[in-house]
Scaffold this active site. Structure first.
Site, PDB file in Angstrom:
ATOM      1  N   ALA A 176       0.844  -1.190   0.000  1.00  0.00           N
ATOM      2  CA  ALA A 176       0.000   0.000   0.000  1.00  0.00           C
ATOM      3  C   ALA A 176       0.882   1.242   0.000  1.00  0.00           C
ATOM      4  O   ALA A 176       2.104   1.166   0.141  1.00  0.00           O
ATOM      5  CB  ALA A 176      -0.917  -0.021   1.225  1.00  0.00           C
ATOM      6  N   MET A 177       0.247   2.402  -0.182  1.00  0.00           N
ATOM      7  CA  MET A 177       0.988   3.656  -0.140  1.00  0.00           C
ATOM      8  C   MET A 177       1.753   3.766   1.183  1.00  0.00           C
ATOM      9  O   MET A 177       1.305   3.290   2.222  1.00  0.00           O
ATOM     10  CB  MET A 177       0.035   4.844  -0.268  1.00  0.00           C
ATOM     11  N   GLY A 218       7.139   2.089   1.736  1.00  0.00           N
ATOM     12  CA  GLY A 218       8.578   2.160   1.527  1.00  0.00           C
ATOM     13  C   GLY A 218       9.063   1.540   0.240  1.00  0.00           C
ATOM     14  O   GLY A 218      10.229   1.134   0.141  1.00  0.00           O
ATOM     15  N   GLU A 223       6.901   2.449  -9.548  1.00  0.00           N
ATOM     16  CA  GLU A 223       5.503   2.689  -9.944  1.00  0.00           C
ATOM     17  C   GLU A 223       5.076   1.727 -11.056  1.00  0.00           C
ATOM     18  O   GLU A 223       4.427   2.114 -12.037  1.00  0.00           O
ATOM     19  CB  GLU A 223       5.298   4.138 -10.390  1.00  0.00           C
ATOM     20  N   CYS A 270      -5.338   2.995  12.385  1.00  0.00           N
ATOM     21  CA  CYS A 270      -5.786   2.277  13.586  1.00  0.00           C
ATOM     22  C   CYS A 270      -4.747   1.300  14.110  1.00  0.00           C
ATOM     23  O   CYS A 270      -4.930   0.697  15.163  1.00  0.00           O
ATOM     24  CB  CYS A 270      -7.087   1.534  13.293  1.00  0.00           C
TER      25      CYS A 270
END
Length: 217
Positions: free
Chosen positions: A10-11, A14, A105, A164
């Site tokens: 995920a964003m 790293g 990317e 969370c």
């Protein structure tokens, strides 16, 4: 044997930092690498940029209609010629060559370009390390990521956490600070009045913000 690696997360997991570290590790041992990224990623223009502040210029950009294997071959030849001109290898030593191709990317590549990454690995004998995210803000797979999942010899998840504290799986999109769940698949985060940003989220938090929606529905 050379392999095709897909390192995804995920964003903020790293990925670019890991790519730059891999490049450094190769070069510390006197080996040559090539860095590339899709041209559609206009953030930081021609650079790979980590959120830790480390940046590096790519060797080439890949347009949506480009033949990535042809581009790689051209830049591989440039590396070979430059090194041979600088220092001719002594008898018995191997000629200088590219030890690895690193792609940032990678989710923005086309399926056909990912197919050519496999050809670079198998037919040209050069390992390829591709870094990217699996899914967009609607939880749909990017074409490049889906094809990498199908073809890569090795899959490695780079982990990060949600607000969370749980493991983050999804990439929620915000426009002007508000969550949105409709729109084009690609929207590069940039500075503007209605700035597009992203937040890595676990499934529970994503469903809470989306009102239970998945895949834009």
């Amino acid at each position: 044997m050379a392999k095709l690696y897909f390192r995804y997360g995920a964003m903020n997991s790293g990925k670019s930092t890991a790519l730059l570290q891999a490049a450094y590790n190769y070069e510390e041992r006197g080996q040559h690498v090539l860095l590339a990224k899709p041209a559609i990623d206009t953030k930081d223009a021609t650079k790979v940029s980590s959120r830790l502040g480390v940046t590096r210029d790519v060797d080439f950009l890949v347009g949506p209609d480009d033949d990535i294997r042809l581009l790689f071959g051209e830049h591989r030849e440039r590396v070979r010629n430059a090194e041979e001109d600088a220092l001719m290898p002594e008898a018995g030593e191997s000629a200088p060559d590219v030890a690895c191709l690193l792609i940032d990317e990678a989710q923005f590549l086309t399926r056909e370009q990912v197919d050519d990454l496999l050809r670079i690995v198998v037919l040209d004998g050069v390992p390829v390390l591709a870094y990217g995210i699996r899914t967009d803000f609607r939880t749909d797979a990017f074409p490049g990521s889906a094809r990498l999942m199908e073809l890569a010899h090795s899959l490695e998840e780079l982990k990060t956490i949600c607000r969370c504290g749980r493991k983050a799986l999804f990439n929620a999109r915000l426009v002007g600070g508000r969550f949105v769940f409709d729109g084009d698949q690609v929207a590069i985060d940039e500075l503007s009045a209605d700035r597009v940003t992203y937040e890595s989220m676990c499934a529970e938090c994503y469903l809470r913000e989306s009102g239970g929606r998945l895949d834009g529905r």
